[in-house]
Scaffold this motif. Structure first.
Motif, mmCIF file in Angstrom:
data_model
loop_
_atom_site.group_PDB
_atom_site.id
_atom_site.type_symbol
_atom_site.label_atom_id
_atom_site.label_comp_id
_atom_site.label_asym_id
_atom_site.label_seq_id
_atom_site.Cartn_x
_atom_site.Cartn_y
_atom_site.Cartn_z
ATOM 1 N N TYR A 86 0.833 -1.211 0.000
ATOM 2 C CA TYR A 86 0.000 0.000 0.000
ATOM 3 C C TYR A 86 0.864 1.256 0.000
ATOM 4 C CZ TYR A 86 -3.545 -3.406 1.210
ATOM 5 O OH TYR A 86 -4.374 -4.509 1.208
ATOM 6 N N GLY A 87 1.949 1.228 -0.758
ATOM 7 C CA GLY A 87 2.824 2.385 -0.895
ATOM 8 C C GLY A 87 3.890 2.518 0.165
ATOM 9 N N ASP A 88 3.861 1.681 1.200
ATOM 10 C CA ASP A 88 4.856 1.734 2.265
ATOM 11 C C ASP A 88 5.765 0.512 2.188
ATOM 12 O OD1 ASP A 88 3.880 4.122 3.464
ATOM 13 O OD2 ASP A 88 2.301 2.972 4.457
ATOM 14 N N SER A 89 7.033 0.724 2.494
ATOM 15 C CA SER A 89 7.995 -0.367 2.494
ATOM 16 C C SER A 89 7.764 -1.291 3.691
ATOM 17 C CB SER A 89 9.416 0.193 2.558
ATOM 18 O OG SER A 89 10.348 -0.856 2.728
ATOM 19 N N THR A 90 8.020 -2.566 3.488
ATOM 20 C CA THR A 90 7.929 -3.542 4.573
ATOM 21 C C THR A 90 9.281 -3.762 5.254
ATOM 22 O OG1 THR A 90 8.331 -5.389 3.063
ATOM 23 C CG2 THR A 90 6.021 -4.750 3.434
ATOM 24 N N ARG A 91 10.278 -2.952 4.915
ATOM 25 C CA ARG A 91 11.637 -3.131 5.431
ATOM 26 C C ARG A 91 11.685 -3.238 6.959
ATOM 27 N NH1 ARG A 91 16.660 -3.151 3.835
ATOM 28 N NH2 ARG A 91 16.067 -2.650 1.724
ATOM 29 N N PHE A 92 10.888 -2.452 7.664
ATOM 30 C CA PHE A 92 10.909 -2.471 9.127
ATOM 31 C C PHE A 92 9.536 -2.796 9.715
ATOM 32 C CE2 PHE A 92 14.454 0.290 7.836
ATOM 33 C CZ PHE A 92 15.489 -0.525 8.298
ATOM 34 N N VAL A 93 8.848 -3.741 9.069
ATOM 35 C CA VAL A 93 7.527 -4.189 9.513
ATOM 36 C C VAL A 93 7.580 -5.711 9.666
ATOM 37 C CG1 VAL A 93 5.043 -4.134 9.053
ATOM 38 C CG2 VAL A 93 6.507 -2.266 8.215
ATOM 39 N N PRO A 94 8.053 -6.214 10.807
ATOM 40 C CA PRO A 94 8.246 -7.661 10.965
ATOM 41 C C PRO A 94 7.045 -8.544 10.647
ATOM 42 C CG PRO A 94 9.268 -6.493 12.781
ATOM 43 C CD PRO A 94 8.507 -5.471 11.982
ATOM 44 N N PRO A 95 5.795 -8.126 10.912
ATOM 45 C CA PRO A 95 4.693 -9.021 10.527
ATOM 46 C C PRO A 95 4.612 -9.262 9.017
ATOM 47 C CG PRO A 95 3.928 -7.421 12.142
ATOM 48 C CD PRO A 95 5.312 -6.995 11.725
ATOM 49 N N GLU A 96 5.258 -8.410 8.232
ATOM 50 C CA GLU A 96 5.266 -8.558 6.770
ATOM 51 C C GLU A 96 6.543 -9.240 6.253
ATOM 52 O OE1 GLU A 96 2.715 -7.758 4.763
ATOM 53 O OE2 GLU A 96 1.566 -7.132 6.515
ATOM 54 N N TRP A 97 7.422 -9.649 7.159
ATOM 55 C CA TRP A 97 8.686 -10.242 6.750
ATOM 56 C C TRP A 97 8.512 -11.692 6.330
ATOM 57 C CZ3 TRP A 97 12.906 -8.393 10.729
ATOM 58 C CH2 TRP A 97 13.107 -7.021 10.563
ATOM 59 N N ARG A 98 9.499 -12.166 5.610
ATOM 60 C CA ARG A 98 9.459 -13.552 5.124
ATOM 61 C C ARG A 98 9.359 -14.535 6.285
ATOM 62 N NH1 ARG A 98 13.466 -16.848 1.280
ATOM 63 N NH2 ARG A 98 12.231 -18.749 1.273
#
Length: 187
Positions: free
Chosen positions: A62-74
């Motif tokens: 949604y336009g935001d990076s997942t770089r520092f969003v652990p629930p979205e991490w692999r």
């Protein structure tokens, strides 16, 4: 609670989980690990999740990076690390929360436990980062690999938790994290 032993156990379990992950995925480069999903109520404290991500897994959501969003991490939860720490968390519950007789005592016990636990996990992050940067976890980790507390559920506290968990000299080597921290400060 022997906080030094607790921190050493988290360090060792976390480093082993990350090393196992790096060995299992030799073509991928881990750039960060993070503690998140902290849980404490009036009756128990649970082990936070340890997550890890690779550069290849960072994407826009949604336009935001997942770089520092652990629930979205692999790997949003490395079960082996958290599971190994369960006996420690049962001890924390018994020592801090079980003796509380009324709401006021329980609130005071939760506040004391949260402060002590946050400090311990922040020290674990710094120690794991130092170990990784010395090559003590796995040689495939990114040179500026960092372990941090990323607890978005804690709102305004997240920036303070990041600062507590990352040494200033390490933060200076991760410009994306410094930018993320600046955005949190401005919000």
């Amino acid at each position: 609670m022997d906080w030094n032993a607790f921190e050493a156990a988290w360090h060792d379990n976390g480093c082993h989980a990350l090393a196992d992950l790096a060995r299992a995925h030799p073509g991928e480069r881990l750039y960060a690990a993070a503690f998140h999903l902290f849980y404490l109520d009036g009756t128990q404290i649970l082990a936070p999740a340890l997550a890890a991500n690779t550069e290849e897994a960072v994407h826009q959501n949604y336009g935001d990076s997942t770089r520092f969003v652990p629930p979205e991490w692999r790997w949003d939860v490395l079960d082996a690390a958290s599971s190994a720490m369960q006996p420690w968390y049962r001890s924390l519950t018994e020592e801090f929360l079980a003796p509380a007789g009324d709401d006021a005592e329980r609130d005071a016990a939760m506040a004391a436990l949260e402060v002590a636990h946050d400090g311990a996990i922040a020290r674990v992050c710094k120690a794991m980062t130092a170990t990784a940067r010395r090559g003590g976890i796995h040689d495939s980790l990114a040179p500026h690999f960092v372990v941090i507390i990323l607890e978005g559920q804690r709102g305004d506290e997240e920036a303070d938790l990041i600062r507590a968990s990352v040494a200033p000299e390490a933060l200076a080597t991760v410009p994306e994290l410094a930018e993320y921290l600046q955005r949190l400060d401005e919000a």
